[in-house]
Scaffold this motif. Sequence first.
Motif, PDB file in Angstrom:
ATOM      1  N   ALA A 104       0.958  -1.209  -0.026  1.00  0.00           N
ATOM      2  CA  ALA A 104       0.212   0.001  -0.063  1.00  0.00           C
ATOM      3  C   ALA A 104       0.807   1.313   0.119  1.00  0.00           C
ATOM      4  CB  ALA A 104      -0.897   0.025   1.250  1.00  0.00           C
ATOM      5  N   ASN A 120      -6.119  -6.417  -1.740  1.00  0.00           N
ATOM      6  CA  ASN A 120      -6.569  -6.117  -0.346  1.00  0.00           C
ATOM      7  C   ASN A 120      -7.193  -7.360   0.225  1.00  0.00           C
ATOM      8  OD1 ASN A 120      -6.870  -4.359   1.837  1.00  0.00           O
ATOM      9  ND2 ASN A 120      -8.813  -3.750   1.229  1.00  0.00           N
ATOM     10  N   GLY A 146     -11.698  -0.597  -6.581  1.00  0.00           N
ATOM     11  CA  GLY A 146     -10.558   0.558  -6.586  1.00  0.00           C
ATOM     12  C   GLY A 146      -9.546   0.455  -7.371  1.00  0.00           C
ATOM     13  N   ARG A 188      -7.884   3.037  -5.297  1.00  0.00           N
ATOM     14  CA  ARG A 188      -6.637   2.759  -4.274  1.00  0.00           C
ATOM     15  C   ARG A 188      -5.398   2.699  -5.020  1.00  0.00           C
ATOM     16  NH1 ARG A 188      -8.140  -1.132   0.476  1.00  0.00           N
ATOM     17  NH2 ARG A 188      -6.256  -0.299   1.303  1.00  0.00           N
ATOM     18  N   ASN A 218      -3.535   9.410  -1.466  1.00  0.00           N
ATOM     19  CA  ASN A 218      -3.058   7.969  -0.886  1.00  0.00           C
ATOM     20  C   ASN A 218      -3.198   7.089  -1.764  1.00  0.00           C
ATOM     21  OD1 ASN A 218      -2.606   8.942   1.820  1.00  0.00           O
ATOM     22  ND2 ASN A 218      -4.939   9.054   2.342  1.00  0.00           N
TER      23      ASN A 218
END
Length: 241
Positions: A29, A64, A80, A157, A188
């Motif tokens: 991440a 994830n 995402g 993401r 982010n």
Amino acid sequence: MLTLLKIDNLSKHFDGIQAIDNLSLTVNAFEIVGLIGPNGAGKTTLFQLISGFEQPDKGTILFNEKPIHHLKAPEIAQLGIARTFQTAKPFANLTVLENVMMGFLRKGQSVPQAQESALHTLEHLTLGDQSKRLADHLSLPDKKRLEIARALSINPRLLLLDEVMAGLRPLEIDNLVIVLRQLKQQLNLTIVMIEHHMRAVMAFCQRIVVLHQGAKIAEDTPSAIQQHPDVIKTYLGTAAC
Ligand code: ATP
């Protein structure tokens, strides 16, 4: 450190060509990973598999911690993961703003909300003052930025960038690197970037993965990759700077 993307033993062939060959790869991440390698190494195929435009022959992709290798592109986008395409294909007859609004509308925003979100995204990419122009009338560097804005309109993401620097001049590359770095911080983001321009890869990426004939031949920091004998032999000897 949270692993956002975990790829294990992934393979994909097309008509006798082994485009991806038993590839394993993780992306943490908030990391920025560069994906490099000669033409035909399998880089775009890997993006196709991650983003659900192609299905693997074998292997797994976890996003994830959730398996996504059996999902189709819209479901993966919903989770995402956003990507750009090598050739920017905006809706040519829509304005820049309308192009970016599409993603927000698909995410369920009202028209005024989508307008506001799209404008905000365009401002991030220093395209705010171009919002009323037809997408087709943009310059190449601005079309590249629009492609990124469209990808960001699904609030990803993980952002997969496929040669967004192609065709840009050195100064335009440097500017886009600055913009991407700011976006990464503000939103982010975790980013995987396919790029032939070593100037951009070396400046922007924290880790570089090198593919050759569908397999990973090296994975290291930008400075170590530049010294790697196999990478110099198969790729860096011929790559763009
Ligand atoms: P480049 O840097 O030129 O974009 P790449 O590393 O992205 O190359 P891919 O586009 O993934 O490479 O192609 C890997 C191999 O798979 C190539 O031999 C290519 O011709 C083949 N290939 C990719 N997609 C398909 C497809 N849909 N049908 C048939 N062959 C394909």
